[in-house]
Design a protein around this motif. Sequence first.
Motif, PDB file in Angstrom:
ATOM      1  N   UNK A  55       0.813  -1.224   0.000  1.00 41.82           N
ATOM      2  CA  UNK A  55       0.000   0.000   0.000  1.00 41.82           C
ATOM      3  C   UNK A  55       0.844   1.271   0.000  1.00 41.82           C
ATOM      4  N   UNK A  56       1.716   1.487   1.000  1.00 42.64           N
ATOM      5  CA  UNK A  56       2.494   2.732   0.974  1.00 42.64           C
ATOM      6  C   UNK A  56       3.591   2.741  -0.082  1.00 42.64           C
ATOM      7  N   UNK A  57       4.231   1.594  -0.310  1.00 38.38           N
ATOM      8  CA  UNK A  57       5.351   1.554  -1.258  1.00 38.38           C
ATOM      9  C   UNK A  57       4.868   1.828  -2.678  1.00 38.38           C
ATOM     10  N   UNK A  58       3.809   1.135  -3.096  1.00 39.67           N
ATOM     11  CA  UNK A  58       3.322   1.320  -4.458  1.00 39.67           C
ATOM     12  C   UNK A  58       2.611   2.661  -4.633  1.00 39.67           C
ATOM     13  N   UNK A  59       2.007   3.170  -3.554  1.00 39.99           N
ATOM     14  CA  UNK A  59       1.413   4.505  -3.638  1.00 39.99           C
ATOM     15  C   UNK A  59       2.475   5.543  -3.980  1.00 39.99           C
ATOM     16  N   UNK A  60       3.658   5.376  -3.394  1.00 37.99           N
ATOM     17  CA  UNK A  60       4.753   6.302  -3.667  1.00 37.99           C
ATOM     18  C   UNK A  60       5.445   5.990  -4.991  1.00 37.99           C
ATOM     19  N   UNK A  61       5.635   4.707  -5.296  1.00 32.57           N
ATOM     20  CA  UNK A  61       6.410   4.309  -6.476  1.00 32.57           C
ATOM     21  C   UNK A  61       5.705   4.604  -7.792  1.00 32.57           C
ATOM     22  N   UNK A  62       4.370   4.672  -7.760  1.00 33.08           N
ATOM     23  CA  UNK A  62       3.631   4.848  -9.016  1.00 33.08           C
ATOM     24  C   UNK A  62       3.162   6.292  -9.239  1.00 33.08           C
ATOM     25  N   UNK A 105      -2.794  -6.099  -5.361  1.00 36.94           N
ATOM     26  CA  UNK A 105      -4.056  -5.600  -4.816  1.00 36.94           C
ATOM     27  C   UNK A 105      -3.854  -4.243  -4.142  1.00 36.94           C
ATOM     28  N   UNK A 106      -2.802  -4.134  -3.347  1.00 36.71           N
ATOM     29  CA  UNK A 106      -2.523  -2.879  -2.648  1.00 36.71           C
ATOM     30  C   UNK A 106      -2.240  -1.758  -3.641  1.00 36.71           C
ATOM     31  N   UNK A 107      -1.462  -2.069  -4.659  1.00 32.59           N
ATOM     32  CA  UNK A 107      -1.167  -1.057  -5.660  1.00 32.59           C
ATOM     33  C   UNK A 107      -2.401  -0.609  -6.420  1.00 32.59           C
ATOM     34  N   UNK A 108      -3.282  -1.562  -6.725  1.00 35.68           N
ATOM     35  CA  UNK A 108      -4.510  -1.210  -7.435  1.00 35.68           C
ATOM     36  C   UNK A 108      -5.357  -0.275  -6.592  1.00 35.68           C
ATOM     37  N   UNK A 109      -5.450  -0.534  -5.299  1.00 35.25           N
ATOM     38  CA  UNK A 109      -6.212   0.350  -4.422  1.00 35.25           C
ATOM     39  C   UNK A 109      -5.637   1.761  -4.428  1.00 35.25           C
ATOM     40  N   UNK A 110      -4.312   1.862  -4.316  1.00 36.00           N
ATOM     41  CA  UNK A 110      -3.679   3.173  -4.244  1.00 36.00           C
ATOM     42  C   UNK A 110      -3.922   3.974  -5.517  1.00 36.00           C
ATOM     43  N   UNK A 111      -3.783   3.317  -6.674  1.00 35.14           N
ATOM     44  CA  UNK A 111      -3.935   4.015  -7.952  1.00 35.14           C
ATOM     45  C   UNK A 111      -5.411   4.145  -8.330  1.00 35.14           C
ATOM     46  N   UNK A 112      -6.184   3.090  -8.097  1.00 29.67           N
ATOM     47  CA  UNK A 112      -7.594   3.097  -8.478  1.00 29.67           C
ATOM     48  C   UNK A 112      -8.393   4.185  -7.792  1.00 29.67           C
ATOM     49  N   UNK A 113      -8.084   4.444  -6.520  1.00 26.40           N
ATOM     50  CA  UNK A 113      -8.787   5.504  -5.806  1.00 26.40           C
ATOM     51  C   UNK A 113      -8.512   6.862  -6.445  1.00 26.40           C
ATOM     52  N   UNK A 326      -0.135   9.477   1.289  1.00 31.73           N
ATOM     53  CA  UNK A 326       0.197   8.414   2.231  1.00 31.73           C
ATOM     54  C   UNK A 326      -0.864   8.156   3.293  1.00 31.73           C
ATOM     55  N   UNK A 327      -1.779   9.097   3.536  1.00 34.16           N
ATOM     56  CA  UNK A 327      -2.732   8.916   4.627  1.00 34.16           C
ATOM     57  C   UNK A 327      -3.592   7.674   4.418  1.00 34.16           C
TER      58      UNK A 327
END
Length: 416
Positions: A55-62, A105-113, A326-327
């Motif tokens: 979740x946090x890593x892919x939110x930042x990386x993408x 899954x975590x990355x999809x959530x971060x980007x999809x939102x 990141x929140x």
Amino acid sequence: MPIAVYVLGLSVFALGTSEFMLSGILQPLARDLGVSIPQAGLLVSAFAIGMVVGAPVLAAATLRLPRRTTLMALLAVFGLGQVAGALAPTYGVLFVSRVVSALACAGFWAVGAAVAVSLVPVTARARAMAVMVGGLSVANIAGVPAGALLGQHAGWRSAFWAVAVLSVIGLVGVIALVPRTAVPTGDDRPQLRRELAIYKDKQVWLSLTATAMNGAAVFALFSYLSPLLTDTAGLAESWVPTVLALFGVGALIGTFVGGRVADAHLFPTLFTGIAASTVVLAVLAITAHNPVAAVALSLMLGVTAFTTAPALNARMFNVANAAPTLAGATTTAAFNVGNTLGPWLGGLVIAAHWGYRSVAGLGAALAAVAVLTTFISFRLQRSTPRSRIIAKSAPSDSASVPAARSSAEGSEQHAG
């Protein structure tokens, strides 16, 4: 509401089904792979570990990658993870496939939102996130019980194949219907250095601890609900999908109620929801041998546990609104820390021969820790009502607050 948002909701349905369906197929999976129930329960933790990291890593990386392309890649990886799980010859291979699937899954959530809120006007962002979160609610009500039915009648591997098919449908929908969206630039561009400053705030850590303990309390029981219903309450395995569906119905009710009252009564909602979960779990530990009580309390736990989700999200946004990227990702990670801790501790007490009823007692103890943490946060809030991290937010952050709130709300509803 653009149809692309509903495509994202369908994809989330697939993600959520995969995340939670092991609760309904734990026993046939354990028998087939020749492992114990506690070992099989660690597969739930494996997915949660991937979510914690992802979740946090892919939110930042993408942040600088094209969002539509990123969604396509993550769905493809997730689908391949389901295929690998369906074909897994050993427990170890299945474990690795769960971690990989969780990262996607975590990355999809971060980007999809971020994509969902970018496709609608500011006044419709919450509705867009509600569609995505609705995918999780339907997964709990329909997807997880359906996975349990497939596991009982066509083998546990069939549940993984079914989710793989759903992933393909979601991928086709993203390719055909999700438009290309620009990566934020200028004043709207996230700055990781500024966002990382939220971790200096005590309230952030108290909020994350409460979220993690609440998640651990629920999943210490939920991960082993199937054997508790059959071995302790004496229900037939055919009852498991029905009870899982009832838990999902309770979750939907709780989410609706919590969403209605949390904004105006944040701390009362937190105290009431978590304390009620503590009581429900404690009563279940005492009455788990009674099938009627076990079924009724499973429904009630869905209501009480998910009532806290909007309040936990709102609290995290209040103390970390300087971190629009990141929140939400951090809250999702915190929930999955609990999702990792709960099944692991539950497996330990079962392996110690304390019986499946003990996981309910363990859940009650973990929920009590969440109540205590929330009380400490409340007292600190009264003595220092304004977070110093919020006070240091740059003026340019204000433009990002609505998007951050929508994203955080979606993530926390997922966490619930």
